[in-house]
Enzyme design. Structure first.
Site: not given
Ligand code: PGA
Length: 265
Positions: A11, A13, A99, A101, A172, A178, A218
């Site tokens: 992903n 983003k 997601h 976000e 998640e 992140g 992560s």
């Molecule tokens: P990350 O993001 O691997 O940077 O923690 C995962 C995601 O938001 O799908």
């Protein structure tokens, strides 16, 4: 050992241009992506979906593409949104839905998630429905309740006989996204099991046994093999580490030998 094939989904983003997308795929080596051990997916920004497809075909890479969101309406006055047809037209096969976000910054709700999951499946796009608790919710002992409720909503419009390959769920935990803090692998596996049990209650054992449940938060080359080796974790939804071709490749290689099919990588 699991009979479910792993899915290694990136992903990106809001990162990447058409030039960097081409560069990313051009630097991957098809020999590193064993299709017997996993399926591979990259979800770039919508403006790079066509570019990604072109680069993937040019390099003969076994990697699918997906969008990071979608609208559930077929068409119309929905400024800025993407319909399932628009996404499918680029050659994409998947859409990330709900997601955290999107939930946090763009008012995605359990109800819109359920409508999007339904619209995606009806259109032949595979939804990756994301669920996960915040740190406050985890600290309050509510992690299982939150992921169960979110999963129930996400699946509320999915018909019982749905083929499990038409659907993906991603666990998640919001606090692990992140932040560099990965959820303890045994705990991530346990929560994925809670999600699978919820799928079983709603859609039956066959769907629950066949559906892929990813872990996201992560994931990096150093922890991928441990996470993917656990029975209820069927791959990863990878943000930051999927932006680097070498890291994405190393994470892809972490699936070697995890499925029942022998793999030469
Ligand atoms: P990350 O993001 O691997 O940077 O923690 C995962 C995601 O938001 O799908």
């Amino acid at each position: 050992m699991t009979t479910r094939k792993h899915l290694i989904a990136g992903n990106w983003k809001m990162n990447g241009t058409q030039a960097s997308t081409t560069e990313f795929f051009n630097s991957l080596n098809p020999a590193d992506f064993c299709t017997q051990s996993a399926d591979y997916l990259i979800c770039p920004p919508a403006t790079c979906l066509h570019t990604a497809q072109d680069a993937i075909s040019g390099q003969k890479l076994p990697i699918a593409t997906g969008s990071q969101t979608m609208d559930y309406h077929e068409s119309g006055a929905y400024t800025g949104e993407l319909s399932t047809d628009m996404i499918l037209e680029t050659g994409a096969t998947h859409a990330i839905i709900g997601h955290s976000e999107r939930r946090q910054y763009y008012n995605e709700t359990d109800d819109t998630v359920s409508q999007k999951v339904e619209a995606a499946i009806n259109a032949g796009l595979i939804p990756i429905a994301c669920v996960g608790e915040t740190l406050d919710e985890r600290d309050a002992g509510q992690a299982d309740t939150i992921v169960t409720t979110q999963t129930q909503h996400a699946l509320s419009r999915v018909p019982k006989g749905t083929c499990p390959s038409k659907l993906v769920i991603a666990y998640e935990p919001v606090w692990a996204i992140g932040t560099g803090k990965t959820c303890d692998s045994a705990e991530a596996n346990r929560v994925c099991g809670v999600i699978r049990a919820t799928v079983a209650r709603l859609l039956g054992d066959d769907v629950a046994n066949g559906v892929r449940i990813l872990y996201g938060g992560s994931v990096k080359p150093g922890n991928a093999a441990e996470l993917f080796g656990l029975p209820d974790i069927d791959g990863g939804l990878i943000g930051g580490a999927s932006l680097k071709a070498t890291d994405y490749t190393d994470i892809a290689k972490a699936t070697a030998g995890l499925t029942q099919t022998a793999c030469s990588v």
